[in-house]
Design a protein around this motif. Sequence first.
Motif, mmCIF file in Angstrom:
data_model
loop_
_atom_site.group_PDB
_atom_site.id
_atom_site.type_symbol
_atom_site.label_atom_id
_atom_site.label_comp_id
_atom_site.label_asym_id
_atom_site.label_seq_id
_atom_site.Cartn_x
_atom_site.Cartn_y
_atom_site.Cartn_z
ATOM 1 N N ILE A 63 -19.001 -12.939 15.481
ATOM 2 C CA ILE A 63 -18.105 -11.787 15.345
ATOM 3 C C ILE A 63 -18.358 -11.063 14.026
ATOM 4 O O ILE A 63 -18.430 -9.836 13.990
ATOM 5 N N PHE A 64 -18.527 -11.812 12.942
ATOM 6 C CA PHE A 64 -18.792 -11.211 11.634
ATOM 7 C C PHE A 64 -20.065 -10.365 11.675
ATOM 8 O O PHE A 64 -20.065 -9.205 11.260
ATOM 9 N N PHE A 65 -21.168 -10.947 12.169
ATOM 10 C CA PHE A 65 -22.435 -10.218 12.200
ATOM 11 C C PHE A 65 -22.381 -9.053 13.182
ATOM 12 O O PHE A 65 -22.973 -8.003 12.938
ATOM 13 N N TYR A 66 -21.655 -9.199 14.293
ATOM 14 C CA TYR A 66 -21.504 -8.094 15.240
ATOM 15 C C TYR A 66 -20.802 -6.909 14.573
ATOM 16 O O TYR A 66 -21.244 -5.772 14.687
ATOM 17 N N LYS A 67 -19.714 -7.192 13.847
ATOM 18 C CA LYS A 67 -18.981 -6.110 13.173
ATOM 19 C C LYS A 67 -19.827 -5.474 12.083
ATOM 20 O O LYS A 67 -19.833 -4.254 11.919
ATOM 21 N N TRP A 68 -20.555 -6.289 11.325
ATOM 22 C CA TRP A 68 -21.413 -5.763 10.265
ATOM 23 C C TRP A 68 -22.508 -4.885 10.857
ATOM 24 O O TRP A 68 -22.771 -3.789 10.386
ATOM 25 N N GLN A 69 -23.119 -5.335 11.953
ATOM 26 C CA GLN A 69 -24.169 -4.565 12.616
ATOM 27 C C GLN A 69 -23.618 -3.236 13.126
ATOM 28 O O GLN A 69 -24.230 -2.185 12.941
ATOM 29 N N LYS A 70 -22.458 -3.293 13.747
ATOM 30 C CA LYS A 70 -21.846 -2.083 14.305
ATOM 31 C C LYS A 70 -21.541 -1.073 13.202
ATOM 32 O O LYS A 70 -21.816 0.109 13.324
ATOM 33 N N LYS A 71 -21.010 -1.540 12.090
ATOM 34 C CA LYS A 71 -20.684 -0.656 10.973
ATOM 35 C C LYS A 71 -21.949 -0.113 10.320
ATOM 36 O O LYS A 71 -21.999 1.046 9.933
ATOM 37 N N SER A 72 -22.999 -0.935 10.228
ATOM 38 C CA SER A 72 -24.260 -0.488 9.636
ATOM 39 C C SER A 72 -24.915 0.587 10.493
ATOM 40 O O SER A 72 -25.457 1.558 9.981
ATOM 41 N N ASN A 73 -24.871 0.422 11.810
ATOM 42 C CA ASN A 73 -25.528 1.373 12.723
ATOM 43 C C ASN A 73 -24.828 2.718 12.766
ATOM 44 O O ASN A 73 -25.466 3.737 12.970
ATOM 45 N N HIS A 74 -23.527 2.724 12.601
ATOM 46 C CA HIS A 74 -22.782 3.975 12.712
ATOM 47 C C HIS A 74 -22.468 4.599 11.358
ATOM 48 O O HIS A 74 -21.858 5.660 11.298
ATOM 49 N N GLY A 75 -22.857 3.939 10.294
ATOM 50 C CA GLY A 75 -22.645 4.489 8.960
ATOM 51 C C GLY A 75 -21.185 4.633 8.567
ATOM 52 O O GLY A 75 -20.857 5.381 7.660
ATOM 53 N N GLN A 76 -20.303 3.904 9.240
ATOM 54 C CA GLN A 76 -18.882 4.032 8.949
ATOM 55 C C GLN A 76 -18.524 3.410 7.599
ATOM 56 O O GLN A 76 -17.769 3.968 6.834
ATOM 57 N N ILE A 77 -19.061 2.234 7.346
ATOM 58 C CA ILE A 77 -18.727 1.518 6.118
ATOM 59 C C ILE A 77 -20.033 1.055 5.478
ATOM 60 O O ILE A 77 -20.824 0.366 6.115
ATOM 61 N N PRO A 78 -20.282 1.438 4.241
ATOM 62 C CA PRO A 78 -21.506 0.971 3.587
ATOM 63 C C PRO A 78 -21.497 -0.541 3.395
ATOM 64 O O PRO A 78 -20.438 -1.165 3.352
ATOM 65 N N LYS A 79 -22.687 -1.128 3.295
ATOM 66 C CA LYS A 79 -22.815 -2.569 3.115
ATOM 67 C C LYS A 79 -21.972 -3.075 1.961
ATOM 68 O O LYS A 79 -21.323 -4.104 2.044
ATOM 69 N N SER A 80 -21.948 -2.314 0.878
ATOM 70 C CA SER A 80 -21.239 -2.773 -0.315
ATOM 71 C C SER A 80 -19.737 -2.929 -0.084
ATOM 72 O O SER A 80 -19.081 -3.685 -0.779
ATOM 73 N N ASP A 81 -19.193 -2.222 0.905
ATOM 74 C CA ASP A 81 -17.770 -2.348 1.205
ATOM 75 C C ASP A 81 -17.477 -3.469 2.205
ATOM 76 O O ASP A 81 -16.352 -3.921 2.310
ATOM 77 N N TYR A 82 -18.475 -3.893 2.961
ATOM 78 C CA TYR A 82 -18.261 -4.916 3.987
ATOM 79 C C TYR A 82 -18.862 -6.258 3.583
ATOM 80 O O TYR A 82 -18.322 -7.302 3.881
ATOM 81 N N VAL A 83 -19.994 -6.211 2.878
ATOM 82 C CA VAL A 83 -20.693 -7.412 2.467
ATOM 83 C C VAL A 83 -21.033 -7.289 0.996
ATOM 84 O O VAL A 83 -21.574 -6.289 0.558
ATOM 85 N N LYS A 84 -20.711 -8.333 0.246
ATOM 86 C CA LYS A 84 -21.092 -8.361 -1.162
ATOM 87 C C LYS A 84 -22.594 -8.587 -1.251
ATOM 88 O O LYS A 84 -23.267 -8.730 -0.246
ATOM 89 N N ASP A 85 -23.131 -8.632 -2.462
ATOM 90 C CA ASP A 85 -24.553 -8.898 -2.619
ATOM 91 C C ASP A 85 -24.940 -10.165 -1.862
ATOM 92 O O ASP A 85 -24.200 -11.146 -1.846
#
Length: 93
Positions: A31-53
Amino acid sequence: MKVKINEKWFEGRYNDERKFIIPLSEEQDVIFFYKWQKKSNHGQIPKSDYVKDVEYKTICESGTLNNCYPTLNLNEDGVWLKFDSYKIIESYE
């Protein structure tokens, strides 16, 4: 190679195509990786806001992966973690 994503360590390996694959067995990780992938593909939330370094560790070094984003496989039992480059913080040689 081990990677630390949001305080959780995952262990992955490079496959024959030189893709870094992390096997997934827990539903919460899928679920975590699915949400991260979905947000990355649609540009809704940058990586820095969803995933730390994303930290990594190998036998010889540790550091940070840059510009990471995941691609969940169709069976949802693994994720391909793509990254542009890495920064070595500590070398153990």
